[in-house]
Design a protein around this motif. Structure first.
Motif, PDB file in Angstrom:
ATOM      1  N   ALA A   1       0.841  -1.201   0.000  1.00 40.52           N
ATOM      2  CA  ALA A   1       0.000   0.000   0.000  1.00 40.52           C
ATOM      3  C   ALA A   1       0.870   1.243   0.000  1.00 40.52           C
ATOM      4  O   ALA A   1       2.008   1.245   0.492  1.00 40.52           O
ATOM      5  CB  ALA A   1      -0.937   0.005   1.207  1.00 40.52           C
ATOM      6  N   GLN A   2       0.306   2.324  -0.549  1.00 34.24           N
ATOM      7  CA  GLN A   2       0.969   3.619  -0.623  1.00 34.24           C
ATOM      8  C   GLN A   2       0.319   4.568   0.379  1.00 34.24           C
ATOM      9  O   GLN A   2      -0.902   4.541   0.565  1.00 34.24           O
ATOM     10  CB  GLN A   2       0.859   4.162  -2.050  1.00 34.24           C
ATOM     11  CG  GLN A   2       1.515   3.240  -3.062  1.00 34.24           C
ATOM     12  CD  GLN A   2       1.248   3.615  -4.514  1.00 34.24           C
ATOM     13  OE1 GLN A   2       0.158   4.046  -4.866  1.00 34.24           O
ATOM     14  NE2 GLN A   2       2.245   3.438  -5.377  1.00 34.24           N
TER      15      GLN A   2
ATOM     16  N   GLY B   1      -3.506  -2.173  -1.587  1.00 33.94           N
ATOM     17  CA  GLY B   1      -4.592  -1.521  -0.864  1.00 33.94           C
ATOM     18  C   GLY B   1      -5.153  -0.374  -1.682  1.00 33.94           C
ATOM     19  O   GLY B   1      -4.390   0.492  -2.133  1.00 33.94           O
ATOM     20  N   ARG B   2      -6.465  -0.373  -1.890  1.00 37.74           N
ATOM     21  CA  ARG B   2      -7.072   0.771  -2.565  1.00 37.74           C
ATOM     22  C   ARG B   2      -7.092   1.935  -1.582  1.00 37.74           C
ATOM     23  O   ARG B   2      -7.708   1.868  -0.524  1.00 37.74           O
ATOM     24  CB  ARG B   2      -8.493   0.441  -3.029  1.00 37.74           C
ATOM     25  CG  ARG B   2      -9.109   1.525  -3.914  1.00 37.74           C
ATOM     26  CD  ARG B   2     -10.507   1.150  -4.361  1.00 37.74           C
ATOM     27  NE  ARG B   2     -10.536  -0.057  -5.162  1.00 37.74           N
ATOM     28  CZ  ARG B   2     -10.253  -0.107  -6.473  1.00 37.74           C
ATOM     29  NH1 ARG B   2      -9.908   0.993  -7.122  1.00 37.74           N
ATOM     30  NH2 ARG B   2     -10.315  -1.260  -7.129  1.00 37.74           N
TER      31      ARG B   2
ATOM     32  N   GLU C   1     -11.276  -3.812   3.485  1.00 37.50           N
ATOM     33  CA  GLU C   1     -11.169  -5.005   2.633  1.00 37.50           C
ATOM     34  C   GLU C   1     -11.400  -4.642   1.168  1.00 37.50           C
ATOM     35  O   GLU C   1     -12.078  -5.347   0.430  1.00 37.50           O
ATOM     36  CB  GLU C   1     -12.141  -6.108   3.075  1.00 37.50           C
ATOM     37  CG  GLU C   1     -11.713  -7.487   2.590  1.00 37.50           C
ATOM     38  CD  GLU C   1     -12.728  -8.597   2.864  1.00 37.50           C
ATOM     39  OE1 GLU C   1     -12.475  -9.731   2.458  1.00 37.50           O
ATOM     40  OE2 GLU C   1     -13.786  -8.295   3.461  1.00 37.50           O
ATOM     41  N   GLU C   2     -10.794  -3.539   0.766  1.00 38.50           N
ATOM     42  CA  GLU C   2     -10.838  -3.117  -0.625  1.00 38.50           C
ATOM     43  C   GLU C   2      -9.446  -3.343  -1.217  1.00 38.50           C
ATOM     44  O   GLU C   2      -8.590  -2.459  -1.226  1.00 38.50           O
ATOM     45  CB  GLU C   2     -11.269  -1.652  -0.733  1.00 38.50           C
ATOM     46  CG  GLU C   2     -12.703  -1.424  -0.276  1.00 38.50           C
ATOM     47  CD  GLU C   2     -13.136   0.022  -0.352  1.00 38.50           C
ATOM     48  OE1 GLU C   2     -12.280   0.885  -0.652  1.00 38.50           O
ATOM     49  OE2 GLU C   2     -14.334   0.293  -0.116  1.00 38.50           O
TER      50      GLU C   2
ATOM     51  N   PHE D   1      -2.357   3.049  -6.966  1.00 41.11           N
ATOM     52  CA  PHE D   1      -3.418   2.325  -6.266  1.00 41.11           C
ATOM     53  C   PHE D   1      -4.185   3.220  -5.287  1.00 41.11           C
ATOM     54  O   PHE D   1      -5.066   2.765  -4.578  1.00 41.11           O
ATOM     55  CB  PHE D   1      -2.816   1.132  -5.525  1.00 41.11           C
ATOM     56  CG  PHE D   1      -1.963   0.267  -6.401  1.00 41.11           C
ATOM     57  CD1 PHE D   1      -2.540  -0.520  -7.384  1.00 41.11           C
ATOM     58  CD2 PHE D   1      -0.582   0.269  -6.274  1.00 41.11           C
ATOM     59  CE1 PHE D   1      -1.754  -1.311  -8.226  1.00 41.11           C
ATOM     60  CE2 PHE D   1       0.211  -0.514  -7.104  1.00 41.11           C
ATOM     61  CZ  PHE D   1      -0.368  -1.301  -8.087  1.00 41.11           C
ATOM     62  N   GLY D   2      -3.838   4.497  -5.285  1.00 41.34           N
ATOM     63  CA  GLY D   2      -4.463   5.427  -4.353  1.00 41.34           C
ATOM     64  C   GLY D   2      -3.706   5.452  -3.035  1.00 41.34           C
ATOM     65  O   GLY D   2      -3.192   4.432  -2.584  1.00 41.34           O
TER      66      GLY D   2
END
Length: 420
Positions: A9-10, A42-43, A52-53, A76-77
């Motif tokens: 994730a970012q 991870g969105r 849980e996206e 990825f947002g």
């Protein structure tokens, strides 16, 4: 036994090269398909895990993942969501582990700055408490260049190159018109508590009298009269004055010059524009015609003029994160270690997350001149290698080509929705 999946994730403000780190993670994981299953993203950062996206990156072609290297923004947002202490906010951490368990995730890669490294460390603690096997690796990213231990932070070199270039080009514009028009130009750049980006503007001037004539650092208490006297003297000596100012400039009592009176999701004071504040001082006290600009998102998204060094380092820390995880390492962050400045040589090492988290690396005092308005030779020697090399993206019909990801969602396995 099937290989465990990975979660990437970012977090926080994105950069021109954070997607290069993402490519480093995904491409390296694909090379080890016998040990890492799928890479889920991870969105919108850690909130994607909480809700849980998840995004299944296995649907992206190798070419599109490779294109991330020359694509700015966060593919990825990202998000600004700070996880509080475990004992105060246990339900969020338990939710993360619940999601990881449901999707058979055994590797956690969190790409961000100091607050994000704090999150990665806390997740590793919670996984250990709950007896869930999880390798947590932080991946450094911040344009502010303020993470400790690492020689520099991926994202900074490209911002530094953009700011130095913009300062040089704007100074030539002002110089050409100063006899009959604008005499003062102020460029506001990012940097809440550390003046690394502002210092990079100093690379534009190599000889006495070159712009920028004044750099306003957050590390030096701002003195109105000293600033105005310097501006006036520059106009008298050179016909114009170029100023690079950090958004975090503050008075001796700690008040920001441009405090907006609000706070962001991490609890940081929202800053409201130091450039117009300084410009008003110039107008009221000196009467010089001025222009000001705020680099804002332009400085951190300018992939078209990214530093090749920065791109390579961003990819390298993503690649190293996966390799460290496969070695069974946990609670660490890959860092960049400088071997020499001329020629610039570096290698990847590591630092413990519990020592990285929430720490800010400010500029050494010997990197600024005695009067506090310029950079020293030592600072220049540190900065110059970081902006070296051009990594131009491919262009199509005059515009940069960027990755076009499908970002297909992973089917949810948990019934209950999670409220942030």
């Amino acid at each position: 036994m099937a290989p465990k999946n990975a979660f990437y994730a970012q977090s926080g403000g994105v950069t021109a090269v954070i997607n290069a780190s993402a490519a480093g993670v995904i491409e390296t994981a694909r090379k080890h398909g016998d040990r890492i299953g799928k890479v889920f993203a991870g969105r919108n950062g850690i909130t994607g895990a909480l809700k849980e996206e998840l995004i299944d990156t296995s649907h992206e072609t190798d070419d599109e993942i490779r294109a991330l290297i020359h694509t700015p923004g966060g593919a990825f947002g990202s998000c600004r969501h700070k996880l509080r202490n475990i004992d105060e906010n246990r339900h969020e951490y338990e939710r993360l582990i619940e999601v990881f368990r449901a999707h058979d995730i055994g590797y956690f890669f969190y790409n961000g700055g100091g607050d994000s490294q704090d999150t990665a460390f806390k997740v590793s603690q919670m996984a250990e408490r709950m007896g869930y096997p999880l390798n947590c690796i932080g991946i450094p990213k911040t344009v502010d260049n303020d993470l400790p231990f690492t020689d520099c932070c991926p994202g900074f070199g490209s911002v530094a190159k953009y700011v130095a270039t913009s300062t040089l080009e704007a100074s030539l514009d002002i110089q050409s018109m100063c006899d009959t028009s604008t005499k003062v130009f102020i460029l506001e750049v990012m940097g809440r508590h550390a003046g690394w980006i502002a210092a990079a503007g100093g690379l534009a001037g190599k000889n006495p009298g070159d712009a920028p004539h004044i750099i306003v650092f957050p590390e030096h208490p701002f003195e109105r009269e000293a600033f105005l006297n310097k501006v006036d003297q520059c106009v008298k000596d050179h016909g114009f004055c170029v100023v690079v100012a950090s958004e975090g400039a503050q008075y001796e009592d700690g008040r920001f010059l441009a405090e907006a009176g609000q706070k962001d999701a991490f609890g940081h004071t929202q800053l409201g524009g130091v450039a117009p504040t300084l410009a008003n001082m110039v107008k009221q006290s000196l009467g010089h015609k001025y222009h000001w600009a705020v680099a804002d998102y332009l400085q951190r998204s300018a992939r078209h003029i990214a530093s090749q060094t920065d791109v390579e380092q961003a990819y390298a820390v993503g690649e190293a994160a996966v390799n460290y995880a496969l070695e069974g390492r946990n609670g660490i962050m890959p860092i960049i270690k400088r071997e020499s400045s001329d020629p610039y040589r570096w290698h990847i090492s590591e630092a413990p997350l519990n020592e990285v988290a929430n720490q800010e690396k400010k500029m050494p005092i010997h990197y600024t001149t005695d009067e506090g308005f310029g950079i020293t030779a030592d600072c220049r020697a540190y900065l110059e290698p970081l902006i070296q090399g051009e990594a131009f993206p491919p262009f199509e019909k005059g515009l940069p080509k960027v990755a076009k990801l499908e970002n297909r969602p992973v089917e949810k396995k948990l019934k209950a929705d999670f409220k942030l």
